[in-house]
Enzyme design. Structure first.
Site, mmCIF file in Angstrom:
data_model
loop_
_atom_site.group_PDB
_atom_site.id
_atom_site.type_symbol
_atom_site.label_atom_id
_atom_site.label_comp_id
_atom_site.label_asym_id
_atom_site.label_seq_id
_atom_site.Cartn_x
_atom_site.Cartn_y
_atom_site.Cartn_z
ATOM 1 N N LYS A 66 -32.540 -4.123 -15.240
ATOM 2 C CA LYS A 66 -33.233 -4.717 -15.972
ATOM 3 C C LYS A 66 -32.565 -5.654 -17.047
ATOM 4 O O LYS A 66 -31.411 -4.823 -17.854
ATOM 5 C CB LYS A 66 -34.382 -3.873 -16.571
ATOM 6 C CG LYS A 66 -35.388 -4.733 -17.675
ATOM 7 C CD LYS A 66 -36.489 -3.551 -18.108
ATOM 8 C CE LYS A 66 -37.571 -4.213 -18.690
ATOM 9 N NZ LYS A 66 -38.457 -3.464 -19.248
ATOM 10 N N SER A 116 -43.224 -4.823 -18.034
ATOM 11 C CA SER A 116 -42.472 -5.783 -18.141
ATOM 12 C C SER A 116 -41.013 -5.785 -17.428
ATOM 13 O O SER A 116 -40.565 -6.748 -17.153
ATOM 14 C CB SER A 116 -41.810 -5.483 -19.721
ATOM 15 O OG SER A 116 -41.162 -4.526 -19.942
ATOM 16 N N SER A 141 -43.939 0.047 -18.542
ATOM 17 C CA SER A 141 -43.331 -0.946 -18.200
ATOM 18 C C SER A 141 -42.455 -0.553 -16.862
ATOM 19 O O SER A 141 -41.977 -1.651 -16.279
ATOM 20 C CB SER A 141 -42.351 -1.730 -19.204
ATOM 21 O OG SER A 141 -42.864 -2.427 -19.770
HETATM 22 N N1 GLN Z 1 -47.414 -3.547 -21.651
HETATM 23 C C1 GLN Z 1 -46.804 -2.730 -22.646
HETATM 24 C C2 GLN Z 1 -46.575 -3.659 -23.730
HETATM 25 O O1 GLN Z 1 -46.669 -4.892 -23.739
HETATM 26 C C3 GLN Z 1 -45.672 -1.927 -22.139
HETATM 27 C C4 GLN Z 1 -44.446 -2.719 -22.390
HETATM 28 C C5 GLN Z 1 -43.226 -1.660 -22.092
HETATM 29 O O2 GLN Z 1 -43.334 -0.569 -21.706
HETATM 30 N N2 GLN Z 1 -42.235 -2.120 -22.304
HETATM 31 O O3 GLN Z 1 -46.105 -3.443 -24.682
#
Ligand code: GLN
Length: 489
Positions: A77, A152, A176
């Site tokens: 990532k 994400s 994410s």
């Molecule tokens: N969807 C969550 C957010 O928008 C989690 C994001 C993540 O785990 N980086 O913060």
């Protein structure tokens, strides 16, 4: 090749059935063929990967020990620092940033012989649940190109799902890894907070962020965790090995699982808005586990309804502080022709950050400001403790918890991006796990009638990745959802 697990690939490279170079070429070719359409990669490290693979082949030829991952291609990532490739966080503000150092896990992976083939797309600074907040490109779900891959870590999930990489690394602050794994029909683990060093992971919500992995086969995840988990003195929240001993997660999968009591959270399955096909798939998964001798009890996590609000105060508060370092001076983007030095800061940030990131910086700054700190931030910290206690209480009577990952399967591109609150509410089942710092793995368990993947997650006790991995592996041995492949054109 595409029927091989990571472990198969490693064995074949070690036994010289295939070379590390062939394995790397195979995945680079697939990226070439499919990534224009899918958009999983921000950077493909073609030359770097070929050179690394060549080197590993030489070492194998010379009879050297090339490590546990011996030439295995892997995608990372793009919020994890690499000294040999840009680390953009999918943000304009870091568009051309090449870090001067490698993240701890990059060192670990490379020492073990992994070949990094590219950096994957994400929601800008990992803020989002669909990868639509990337400032660089759109990523599409391989199962249905009109749908989001989740986020994400959408790029990493797609890379594995579309066989453009056998395994991948992501980060999970509020879901994410688990949610995009679920949307794309692969496995994804978020280890216990403190298990994997965050050194070199670009910080979003530091008390929640944790690095983890994607694969199809649970055994591959166990192997990757064996490589990347462990103490690192450069991350002050990394947990010393004597406090949380690190078992051989892969070897132990073979031993019988004595931890067979799973809890079903009453509040999760009764959640309004839980898609009926997901509820059904989880009921079916429970039946499979029963065949394996598992017992189920209903448990209660009474503070679940406050988790989303609590997370979006804590995560944004931490983000507002962490993102203050992007100032147009230290890193990345700087506005052209600023009026004065204040303008360097304000305009660089105004132009460099996307809307979701700005929204979160503002929310977080507000929650931390004098006069609101007690009412919002401090209150959220107290609620976080209650959520953590809910789990502790539940774990007095069960070994692990089974739960949905997302209330809905992969949604359409553009469907939720204009309505952040709707997007945030989709994190209801993943967020409590981060607030409590627990490990959890998402495991494919079915498909909707429109052929979209569905998953459950297994949530474990602190530092008990072993139990959830064992249970997930036992489940995979009697099902084949994880073996299904999307049809790519
Ligand atoms: N969807 C969550 C957010 O928008 C989690 C994001 C993540 O785990 N980086 O913060």
């Amino acid at each position: 090749m595409n029927n091989y697990s990571a472990i198969d690939i490693i064995e074949k490279i070690k036994s010289r059935d295939i070379s590390a170079q062939q394995a790397t070429e195979y995945y680079l070719d697939r990226i070439n063929a499919y990534d224009n359409q899918l958009g999983a990669f921000i950077t493909v490290t073609v030359d770097y990967a070929k050179q690394r693979a060549k080197q590993i082949d030489k070492q194998i030829e010379a009879g050297d020990d090339v490590g546990l991952l011996a030439g295995l291609p892997i995608a990372i990532k793009d919020n994890i620092c690499t000294s040999f490739a840009p680390t953009t966080c999918a943000s304009k503000i870091l568009a051309n940033y090449i870090p001067p150092y490698d993240a701890h896990i990059i060192e670990k992976l490379e020492q073990a012989g992994a070949v990094i083939i590219g950096k994957t797309n994400l929601d800008e600074f990992a803020m989002g649940a669909s990868t639509e907040n990337s400032c660089i490109k759109l990523t599409r779900n391989p199962w249905n190109n009109e749908r989001v891959p989740g986020g994400s870590s959408g790029g990493s999930a797609v890379a594995v799902s579309a066989d453009m990489s056998p395994v991948a690394i992501g980060s999970d602050t509020g879901g994410s890894i688990r949610q995009p794994a679920c949307f794309c029909g692969v496995c994804g683990i978020k280890p216990t907070y403190g298990r994997v060093s965050r050194y070199g992971l670009v910080a979003f919500g530091s008390s929640l962020d944790q690095i983890g992995a994607f694969s199809r086969d649970v055994r591959d995840i166990a192997l990757l965790l064996n490589v990347i988990a462990g103490y690192d003195n450069r991350d002050s929240t990394s947990v010393p090995d004597n406090f949380a001993p690190k078992p051989d997660l892969l070897a132990n999968l073979k031993t019988d699982n004595s931890a067979k009591k799973l809890g079903i959270p009453r509040e999760y399955l009764k959640q309004d808005g839980l898609d009926s096909e997901i509820a059904h798939a989880i009921e079916q998964a429970i039946k499979e586990f029963e065949k394996l001798g598992y017992e189920f009890t209903e448990i209660s996590l009474p503070h679940t309804e406050y988790a989303v609000a609590c997370y979006y105060i804590i995560a944004t508060a931490e983000a507002s502080s962490n993102l203050a370092r992007y100032d147009g001076v230290h890193y990345g983007y700087r506005v052209a022709n600023p009026k004065d030095y204040i303008d360097v800061y304000t305009s660089s940030r105004a132009e460099g950050f996307g809307n979701e990131v700005k929204r979160r910086i503002m929310l977080g700054t507000y929650a931390l400001s004098a006069g609101y700190y007690d009412a919002y931030y401090l209150k959220a910290l107290k609620v976080r403790t209650l959520i953590k206690r809910d789990f502790e209480q539940a774990f007095e009577s069960v070994d692990a918890i089974i739960a949905p990952v997302s209330p809905m399967p992969a949604f359409k591109i553009g469907e939720k991006v204009q309505d952040p609150l709707q997007m945030y509410l989709g994190d209801i089942f993943t967020i409590p796990v981060n607030l409590a710092g627990l490990p959890a793995i998402s495991v494919p368990c079915g498909f909707t009638k429109d052929n979209l993947p569905l998953s459950f997650q297994l949530i474990g006790k602190h530092f008990d990745e072993q139990t959830i991995l064992k249970s997930a592996w036992q489940y995979q041995q009697i099902t084949d959802f994880h073996k299904q492949r999307p049809e790519l054109s």
